[in-house]
Design a protein around this motif. Structure first.
Motif, PDB file in Angstrom:
ATOM      1  N   GLU A  59      43.016  27.114  46.803  1.00 26.60           N
ATOM      2  CA  GLU A  59      44.330  27.455  46.264  1.00 26.60           C
ATOM      3  C   GLU A  59      44.555  28.960  46.231  1.00 26.60           C
ATOM      4  O   GLU A  59      45.623  29.420  45.846  1.00 26.60           O
ATOM      5  N   GLN A  60      43.528  29.717  46.580  1.00 30.99           N
ATOM      6  CA  GLN A  60      43.536  31.174  46.521  1.00 30.99           C
ATOM      7  C   GLN A  60      44.029  31.650  45.159  1.00 30.99           C
ATOM      8  O   GLN A  60      44.964  32.438  45.039  1.00 30.99           O
ATOM      9  N   LYS A  61      43.334  31.147  44.127  1.00 28.50           N
ATOM     10  CA  LYS A  61      43.690  31.491  42.750  1.00 28.50           C
ATOM     11  C   LYS A  61      42.455  31.930  41.987  1.00 28.50           C
ATOM     12  O   LYS A  61      41.340  31.483  42.255  1.00 28.50           O
ATOM     13  N   TYR A  62      42.706  32.792  40.989  1.00 30.32           N
ATOM     14  CA  TYR A  62      41.678  33.248  40.066  1.00 30.32           C
ATOM     15  C   TYR A  62      42.107  32.822  38.668  1.00 30.32           C
ATOM     16  O   TYR A  62      43.287  32.867  38.329  1.00 30.32           O
ATOM     17  N   TYR A  63      41.138  32.389  37.855  1.00 34.95           N
ATOM     18  CA  TYR A  63      41.411  31.956  36.498  1.00 34.95           C
ATOM     19  C   TYR A  63      40.519  32.728  35.539  1.00 34.95           C
ATOM     20  O   TYR A  63      39.322  32.896  35.794  1.00 34.95           O
ATOM     21  N   PHE A  64      41.103  33.211  34.441  1.00 34.43           N
ATOM     22  CA  PHE A  64      40.329  33.817  33.359  1.00 34.43           C
ATOM     23  C   PHE A  64      40.754  33.149  32.066  1.00 34.43           C
ATOM     24  O   PHE A  64      41.951  33.072  31.767  1.00 34.43           O
ATOM     25  N   LEU A  99      34.402  40.742  36.674  1.00 40.05           N
ATOM     26  CA  LEU A  99      34.338  39.289  36.825  1.00 40.05           C
ATOM     27  C   LEU A  99      35.329  38.818  37.888  1.00 40.05           C
ATOM     28  O   LEU A  99      34.995  37.968  38.709  1.00 40.05           O
ATOM     29  N   HIS A 100      36.520  39.388  37.863  1.00 40.57           N
ATOM     30  CA  HIS A 100      37.549  39.038  38.846  1.00 40.57           C
ATOM     31  C   HIS A 100      37.045  39.337  40.256  1.00 40.57           C
ATOM     32  O   HIS A 100      37.135  38.482  41.153  1.00 40.57           O
ATOM     33  N   VAL A 101      36.491  40.511  40.452  1.00 39.69           N
ATOM     34  CA  VAL A 101      35.983  40.909  41.767  1.00 39.69           C
ATOM     35  C   VAL A 101      34.849  39.984  42.211  1.00 39.69           C
ATOM     36  O   VAL A 101      34.833  39.507  43.347  1.00 39.69           O
ATOM     37  N   ILE A 102      33.915  39.703  41.317  1.00 36.09           N
ATOM     38  CA  ILE A 102      32.781  38.830  41.646  1.00 36.09           C
ATOM     39  C   ILE A 102      33.279  37.458  42.110  1.00 36.09           C
ATOM     40  O   ILE A 102      32.865  36.950  43.155  1.00 36.09           O
ATOM     41  N   GLY A 154      38.979  39.340  24.237  1.00 36.78           N
ATOM     42  CA  GLY A 154      38.291  40.462  23.603  1.00 36.78           C
ATOM     43  C   GLY A 154      37.254  41.137  24.479  1.00 36.78           C
ATOM     44  O   GLY A 154      36.735  42.195  24.130  1.00 36.78           O
ATOM     45  N   ILE A 155      36.952  40.551  25.607  1.00 36.41           N
ATOM     46  CA  ILE A 155      36.003  41.166  26.538  1.00 36.41           C
ATOM     47  C   ILE A 155      36.654  42.429  27.109  1.00 36.41           C
ATOM     48  O   ILE A 155      37.833  42.411  27.458  1.00 36.41           O
ATOM     49  N   PRO A 156      35.913  43.519  27.203  1.00 36.90           N
ATOM     50  CA  PRO A 156      36.488  44.770  27.723  1.00 36.90           C
ATOM     51  C   PRO A 156      37.115  44.596  29.111  1.00 36.90           C
ATOM     52  O   PRO A 156      36.627  43.822  29.927  1.00 36.90           O
ATOM     53  N   GLU A 157      38.199  45.337  29.349  1.00 33.53           N
ATOM     54  CA  GLU A 157      38.930  45.247  30.614  1.00 33.53           C
ATOM     55  C   GLU A 157      38.042  45.511  31.822  1.00 33.53           C
ATOM     56  O   GLU A 157      38.188  44.857  32.852  1.00 33.53           O
ATOM     57  N   LEU A 185      34.452  30.514  31.586  1.00 34.50           N
ATOM     58  CA  LEU A 185      34.885  31.886  31.342  1.00 34.50           C
ATOM     59  C   LEU A 185      35.914  32.290  32.392  1.00 34.50           C
ATOM     60  O   LEU A 185      36.999  32.759  32.072  1.00 34.50           O
ATOM     61  N   CYS A 186      35.555  32.086  33.665  1.00 35.14           N
ATOM     62  CA  CYS A 186      36.461  32.459  34.749  1.00 35.14           C
ATOM     63  C   CYS A 186      36.022  31.757  36.024  1.00 35.14           C
ATOM     64  O   CYS A 186      34.942  31.189  36.094  1.00 35.14           O
TER      65      CYS A 186
END
Length: 113
Positions: free
Chosen positions: A14-19, A34-37, A25-28, A7-8
């Motif tokens: 690499e100091q990167k985030y992936y989604f 998820l990004h913060v977690i 379709g998941i709400p913003e 999922l993410c």
């Protein structure tokens, strides 16, 4: 063949985030959470942290590190995974339901709700 789907995740090296855009379709608000977690997890303990859907639709939180990473805190990572599971249980259950209904097309879960 591995039927698990990421999922993410975040990578401290690499100091990167992936989604995964398959889940656009998941709400913003959930995407932001998820990004913060993920980012906070890797900032606190290092390594790589991913949230994965298992083949049956359940959600797994995974963390690992490169073998030569002396700064990775394995004990803290396990504690933090447990804390996320407890504090975000409702969100994780909602993600599981989303995956089972919209990705796996399992309508039986709606009958059980």
């Amino acid at each position: 063949m591995d039927k698990r789907v990421v999922l993410c995740g975040a990578n401290a090296y690499e100091q990167k985030y992936y989604f995964n855009e398959q889940f656009a379709g998941i709400p913003e608000s959930v995407k932001e959470e998820l990004h913060v977690i993920c980012v906070l997890f890797t900032e606190e303990v290092g390594g790589i942290f991913t949230i994965v859907f298992e083949e049956d639709g359940s959600v797994s939180l995974e963390t690992n590190a490169e073998e030569d990473d002396l700064l990775y805190d394995e004990i803290s990572s396990g504690l933090l995974v447990g804390e996320i599971r407890r504090n975000r249980q409702e969100m994780l259950e909602s993600l599981q339901l989303y995956y089972r209904v919209f990705i796996l097309h399992d309508r039986t879960v709606l009958d059980n709700e």
